[in-house]
Every structure is written in structure tokens, then in C-alpha cells.
Design an enzyme around this catalytic site. Structure first.
Site, PDB file in Angstrom:
ATOM      1  N   TRP A  89      81.440 -26.789   8.897  1.00 38.65           N
ATOM      2  CA  TRP A  89      82.135 -27.825   7.912  1.00 38.65           C
ATOM      3  C   TRP A  89      82.977 -27.114   7.163  1.00 38.65           C
ATOM      4  CZ3 TRP A  89      82.157 -32.302   9.531  1.00 38.65           C
ATOM      5  CH2 TRP A  89      80.546 -32.885  10.312  1.00 38.65           C
ATOM      6  N   ASP A 125      81.913 -28.542  -1.358  1.00 39.65           N
ATOM      7  CA  ASP A 125      81.314 -29.520  -0.475  1.00 39.65           C
ATOM      8  C   ASP A 125      79.879 -29.432  -0.698  1.00 39.65           C
ATOM      9  OD1 ASP A 125      80.303 -31.156   1.498  1.00 39.65           O
ATOM     10  OD2 ASP A 125      81.511 -30.418   3.057  1.00 39.65           O
ATOM     11  N   LYS A 171      73.662 -38.364   3.455  1.00 37.69           N
ATOM     12  CA  LYS A 171      72.665 -37.407   3.526  1.00 37.69           C
ATOM     13  C   LYS A 171      71.552 -37.587   2.541  1.00 37.69           C
ATOM     14  CE  LYS A 171      75.328 -35.413   6.437  1.00 37.69           C
ATOM     15  NZ  LYS A 171      76.605 -34.593   6.449  1.00 37.69           N
TER      16      LYS A 171
HETATM   17  C1  LIG Z   1      77.834 -34.518   7.215  1.00 36.16           C
HETATM   18  C2  LIG Z   1      78.704 -33.586   6.161  1.00 36.16           C
HETATM   19  C3  LIG Z   1      80.261 -33.430   6.290  1.00 36.16           C
HETATM   20  C4  LIG Z   1      80.985 -34.744   7.198  1.00 36.16           C
HETATM   21  O1  LIG Z   1      80.750 -35.672   6.508  1.00 36.16           O
HETATM   22  P1  LIG Z   1      81.558 -36.970   6.980  1.00 36.16           P
HETATM   23  O2  LIG Z   1      81.152 -38.108   5.817  1.00 36.16           O
HETATM   24  O3  LIG Z   1      81.012 -37.480   8.408  1.00 36.16           O
HETATM   25  O4  LIG Z   1      83.020 -36.641   7.218  1.00 36.16           O
HETATM   26  C5  LIG Z   1      80.829 -32.476   5.667  1.00 36.16           C
HETATM   27  N1  LIG Z   1      80.290 -31.468   5.217  1.00 36.16           N
HETATM   28  C6  LIG Z   1      78.973 -31.331   5.127  1.00 36.16           C
HETATM   29  C7  LIG Z   1      78.537 -30.286   4.207  1.00 36.16           C
HETATM   30  C8  LIG Z   1      78.301 -32.362   5.833  1.00 36.16           C
HETATM   31  O5  LIG Z   1      76.611 -32.093   5.958  1.00 36.16           O
END
Ligand SMILES: *Cc1c(COP(=O)(O)O)cnc(C)c1O
Length: 361
Positions: free
Chosen positions: A102, A173, A197
Site C-alpha cells: 500500500w 494511511d 476494514k
Molecule cells: C485496503 C487498504 C487500502 C486500499 O483500500 P481501497 O479502499 O480498496 O482503495 C489502502 N491502504 C491500506 C492500508 C489498506 O489496508
């Protein structure tokens, strides 16, 4: 009804109480005569729903008044572009720490718009640790410094002492650790998370941004990627993901009823310890991450034998432990144990692993 223990990395388990509440309100919300899905986002009933969601974010995460809370679309991945577009306006440079897929994707996207300096990486050991950094490694001129707080795929996690010591604005993030543990918002300029999540169904992205960072954007930035537009319109410049925001509100209410993030963190620490303690004592299963950087939420492990891994995944599924296969880029197994995973689910998984180990010696 038969509910499985779902160890998916996302979309993932939601609290049963939340699903039941949503089911009860599915065809008529309050006494409005309509489902939330059918409601005008310009109605006063819907305004109350989005206001409540924002108020709960602020309360549960202790968001200071000088930060704006936005509910956006396009997933966490859209923020990979929005962040350089909104922050990369001064020096046009940013520091990134590469701790997994990511962070890598975020850096790749940013490179399309600004100059990206990859300060450190843990790619040398399959992202099984969080690299150490020190102040001299960071560019004092950088518009921001970017980290992925919890690495969903590799199961690593930032602890206080590894958070970059830089004068630049910190961006994180927090998709897979939001509201799983207390985070001091004041250290960051932007924190953001896709909802699927820990916050609700896919479709909403929570962005918390310090007010002084909203304004300038790179030339050519699409309107929908401008934080200022969304702030000025209360996250309703266009139709927001109305039902997703409603669901997020229900999840946050559930978190509040549980005693808030601090209480959930204690439960999450307990849950993770149960699984890590077993991995550290097992002859067959091994965790893949160095102990000091282990995630509370995503716990990858292997047997060291691919065939045995596959057998385990298949038998686990048959026993009601689903989505325990590791990410396609890593292999092995991964148990994602977000807020909604009850402690009983982790205990049952460990019992199952013990039994599997005994049977496959
Ligand atoms: C799942 C995830 C993403 C991607 O998320 P999307 O909503 O599918 O774009 C980005 N960063 C992290 C840390 C994630 O767990």
C-alpha cells in the site's frame, strides 16, 4: 442463522448487533416511511445521519477542532493521488517510507504528480519489519512525509518510537488500524482510512485533515479530489455514499457502547496476544513479522510447507474459519482480527490450530 468467523482483510466482519440494527431499519428508518438508501441526501433526516457520523468520529478519535472530517469516495486508493494533489504544492517533494504494497502504490501514484523521495524500505526482508529512520534522512523541505501505519498485507505496524522524526507534515494511511487503537491526531496533518476494514461496508473513505493544509492544489486537480470542495460542502458536494455513511455511524455507535477506542484497544491487545503467544510456542506455525513491529489487526503466519498451508486453509474453511489464506503476494495464512472479531473467534481459531498441529505432526 449460522455465522462464520471471518478473518478477511477487508471487506471484513461487522458487529452482529450493527447488522441487526441495520436490518431492523432497512425498510423504514425511524418514522420517515423510507429506507436510508432511498433518502435524499439534502433532507434534514439525512443531514442528521451524516452529522451524527461526524460527531462520533470526532468524539471517538478525539479529533481536535482545527481538523476537518470528510467522508469521501474512491477508496483509500484515491487518496494516493489526492494527497500529493492537495499537499504537494510548495516544494513539490515528499518523503515516503515503503513498508509494503500500500505504501508502494501510494508512492507510485504520488510520483505522477510530485517528486517522491523513498527514505527507507523494508522490501529487503519481504516487509516483515518497520525500518528505523532518523531525522537526517528526511528532507526538511518536503511538503509531507508519508507512512502506512498498519500494513494490512504484511502484518507490520508502527509503534510510537518509529514514527518519523521530521519537521514535515506527517500523513498516515490508517485503513486497517483506524479506531482499533488510540492515535494522537495532533502528530499528523492527514489521517485517512477506507471504511471496509474497521468502520463499515466498502464505499466510504474517512479523511481527517488539518485545516491549514486545505486550500491550494496542484494545477489540473479534478474538483472531486479537492479537499476544499468537500469541506465547503460538508462532504456533500455531490451525492455521498449515503448508506455507507449511515452504516459507519452504526459501527461508531457500537464502538462507543463498547467503551470507546481505548477499551477496544485493550480487547484487541488481548486478542492479538492469544494468537501471537500460540505462534511463538507452536512447532508448526510461525509468525512472519519481527515481534516489535507486529500488527494488532493482521497476523500473517506460515507452516513453512506450502502444501500444509493449503491443507490448513481448506480445513479451517470447512470448520467455519473463512478467508484465512494469506495475500496472494505473500502466501501462507493471515488472520485479520479487526474490532468486530470477538475474542471467542480468536480462541476458537487457536484451538483449531492446536488440533491441526497435533493431527499433522
Ligand atoms: C485496503 C487498504 C487500502 C486500499 O483500500 P481501497 O479502499 O480498496 O482503495 C489502502 N491502504 C491500506 C492500508 C489498506 O489496508
Amino acid at each position: 442463522m449460522s455465522r462464520v468467523y471471518n478473518f478477511s482483510a477487508g471487506p471484513s466482519m461487522l458487529p452482529l448487533e450493527v447488522l441487526e440494527k441495520a436490518a431492523a431499519e432497512m425498510t423504514e428508518y425511524g418514522s420517515t416511511g423510507q429506507s436510508v438508501m432511498e433518502m435524499s441526501h439534502r433532507s434534514k433526516e439525512y443531514q442528521a445521519i451524516i452529522d451524527n457520523a461526524e460527531a462520533l468520529v470526532r468524539e471517538l478519535m478525539h479529533v481536535p477542532d482545527n481538523y476537518t472530517v470528510l467522508f469521501l469516495q474512491g477508496g483509500a486508493s484515491s487518496q494516493f493521488a489526492a494527497i500529493p494533489m492537495n499537499l504537494g504544492t510548495k516544494s513539490g517533494k515528499a518523503d515516503y517510507i515503503i513498508t509494503g504494497q500500500w505504501a508502494k502504490k501510494a508512492a507510485q501514484e504520488a510520483e505522477r504528480y510530485i517528486k517522491v523521495n523513498k527514505v527507507a524500505s523494508s522490501a529487503d526482508k519481504t516487509f516483515s519489519y518497520i525500518p528505523e529512520t532518523n531525522k537526517s534522512m528526511f528532507d526538511p523541505d518536503a511538503d509531507y512525509c508519508y507512512i502506512c501505519y498498519n500494513n494490512t498485507i504484511y502484518g507490520t505496524h508502527y509503534t510510537e518510537k518509529k514514527i518519523p522524526d521530521t519537521d514535515a507534515v506527517l500523513v498516515a494511511d490508517i485503513s486497517s488500524c483506524v479506531m482499533a487503537e488510540e492515535i494522537d491526531i495532533n502528530k499528523f496533518g492527514i489521517l485517512y482510512a477506507g471504511a471496509q476494514k474497521n468502520l463499515g461496508p466498502a464505499g466510504v473513505t474517512l479523511v481527517i485533515v488539518r485545516n491549514d493544509l486545505i486550500g491550494d492544489t496542484l494545477e489540473g486537480t479534478p474538483t472531486m479530489f479537492k479537499y476544499s470542495i468537500h469541506r465547503d460542502n460538508g462532504s456533500m458536494y455531490n451525492t455521498p455514499p449515503t448508506y455507507g455513511i449511515y452504516m459507519l455511524g452504526l459501527v461508531l455507535r457500537w464502538i462507543k457502547d463498547k467503551g470507546g477506542v481505548k477499551e477496544l484497544q485493550k480487547i484487541n491487545e488481548k486478542k492479538a496476544k492469544i494468537l501471537y503467544d500460540f505462534l511463538d510456542s507452536s512447532e508448526m506455525f510461525k509468525g512472519t513479522v519481527v515481534p516489535e513491529d507486529r500488527s494488532l489487526m493482521n497476523i500473517p503466519f506460515v507452516t513453512g510447507d506450502e502444501e500444509l498451508d493449503a491443507k490448513f486453509v481448506a480445513e479451517a474453511k470447512a470448520a467455519g474459519f473463512i478467508n484465512i489464506k494469506g495475500h496472494r503476494t505473500v502466501g501462507g495464512m493471515r488472520a485479520s482480527i479487526y474490532n468486530a472479531m470477538p475474542i471467542e473467534g480468536v480462541e476458537a481459531l487457536v484451538e483449531f490450530m492446536k488440533k491441526f498441529e497435533a493431527e499433522n505432526k
